[in-house]
Design an enzyme around this catalytic site. Structure first.
Site, short mmCIF file in Angstrom:
data_model
loop_
_atom_site.label_atom_id
_atom_site.label_comp_id
_atom_site.label_asym_id
_atom_site.label_seq_id
_atom_site.Cartn_x
_atom_site.Cartn_y
_atom_site.Cartn_z
N TYR A 1 15.10 -17.80 38.58
CA TYR A 1 14.57 -17.35 39.87
C TYR A 1 13.07 -17.64 39.96
CZ TYR A 1 12.62 -14.10 43.28
OH TYR A 1 11.89 -13.55 44.32
N LYS B 1 11.22 -20.44 42.43
CA LYS B 1 10.20 -20.00 43.39
C LYS B 1 8.89 -20.75 43.15
CE LYS B 1 10.27 -17.21 46.17
NZ LYS B 1 10.51 -17.36 47.63
N TRP C 1 8.29 -6.24 43.66
CA TRP C 1 9.05 -4.99 43.72
C TRP C 1 9.20 -4.49 45.16
CZ3 TRP C 1 7.76 -1.21 39.12
CH2 TRP C 1 7.72 -1.92 37.92
#
Length: 287
Positions: A127, A131, A152
């Protein structure tokens, strides 16, 4: 009036952008359905850009299933890298400014220091890698961009840690939560407001920026605050990462410096607990 085109409009951040735009009476934002705004469908993108002719494009679309990405590398890369590159190319062709949302997962996070935009990006998960690849393609393909890394993310919309903890806290007597991963929760409403502040400033100070709420906290302390504010009585046990094995590795320390975004745009950022209180209050109003 020039339009702001939002991709990933039905997701958590897209929903928050809708809410903040409505509160500010910003009527020039376009939130297309996913069926007509697939960032991997070049024909659909061409039709949308032709129709809207946006001055700005906000990309909230992403493959965010961190653990699943480890075994679904191709899909994660298509969405997070190729999709970002597609938008950058169309923005360049149509003279649009791209505002792209990225993540603290581009960092290894093995040193307890505030992470700046200039620090080495060294992701430890698929991931995070995909990105980062998306960021790199944007930088290669277009000059007029803002990449905003966040962390978060939670809100009253979609699925997130706050809502999961509230649900589990009401269902169970005891919960184990990781104590040795430290970062900063980000209320997606605050991020949406910052994105619109940047666009409305008309600034051309393009580049990479960090945005999260202020402060630093472990997942355990974050969960404890959620239960305290929500008045949920549950026994909470702090556990190390080694006792909660996941498919993907997480950065153990990913607290980002927000000095750049504050200095350039004059954005005021709330402490994570103050924003958490606001979110939980809004959640209580909807139940």
């Amino acid at each position: 009036m020039s339009k702001i085109l939002v991709f990933g409009a039905s997701g958590q951040l897209g929903s928050c952008l809708k809410k903040v735009a409505a509160e500010r009476n910003i009527s020039r934002m376009v939130f297309p359905e996913e069926s007509s705004a697939n960032i991997l469908d070049l024909d659909s993108l061409k039709s949308l850009f032709e129709e809207v002719r946006p001055s700005h494009v906000i990309n909230c679309a992403a493959y965010t299933a961190v653990d699943r990405a480890e075994d679904d590398v191709e899909t994660a890369r298509k969405v997070n890298k190729d999709g970002a590159a597609n938008l950058a190319s169309f923005c360049d062709a149509y003279g649009s400014v791209l505002v792209h949302i990225s993540t603290d997962f581009v960092f290894k996070g093995d040193i307890p220091k505030l992470l700046s935009e200039d620090d080495l990006a060294e992701p430890v998960s698929v991931y995070g890698l995909t990105k980062l690849e998306g960021e790199q393609d944007i930088e290669r393909l277009i000059k007029s961009f803002f990449i905003i890394r966040t962390s978060w993310l939670y809100s009253e919309f979609g699925n997130n840690f706050v809502k999961t903890m509230q649900r589990l806290g009401r269902e169970r007597d005891v919960l184990n939560v990781i104590v040795d991963q430290v970062g900063t929760p980000t209320y997606a409403i605050d991020l949406a407001a910052a994105v619109l502040d940047i666009i409305e400033s008309g600034s051309e100070a393009y580049g990479i920026y960090h945005f999260s709420n202020e402060g630093a906290v472990s997942w355990y302390d974050f969960a404890e605050a959620i239960f305290e504010i929500s008045n949920i009585d549950v026994k909470l046990n702090p556990i190390p990462t080694s006792e909660y094995v996941t498919r993907a590795q997480r950065p153990p320390f990913s607290v980002m410096s927000k000095a750049k975004i504050k200095n350039v745009f004059g954005i005021k950022i709330s402490h994570w607990k103050k924003s958490l209180e606001a979110c939980i209050e809004r959640l209580a109003e909807t139940t």
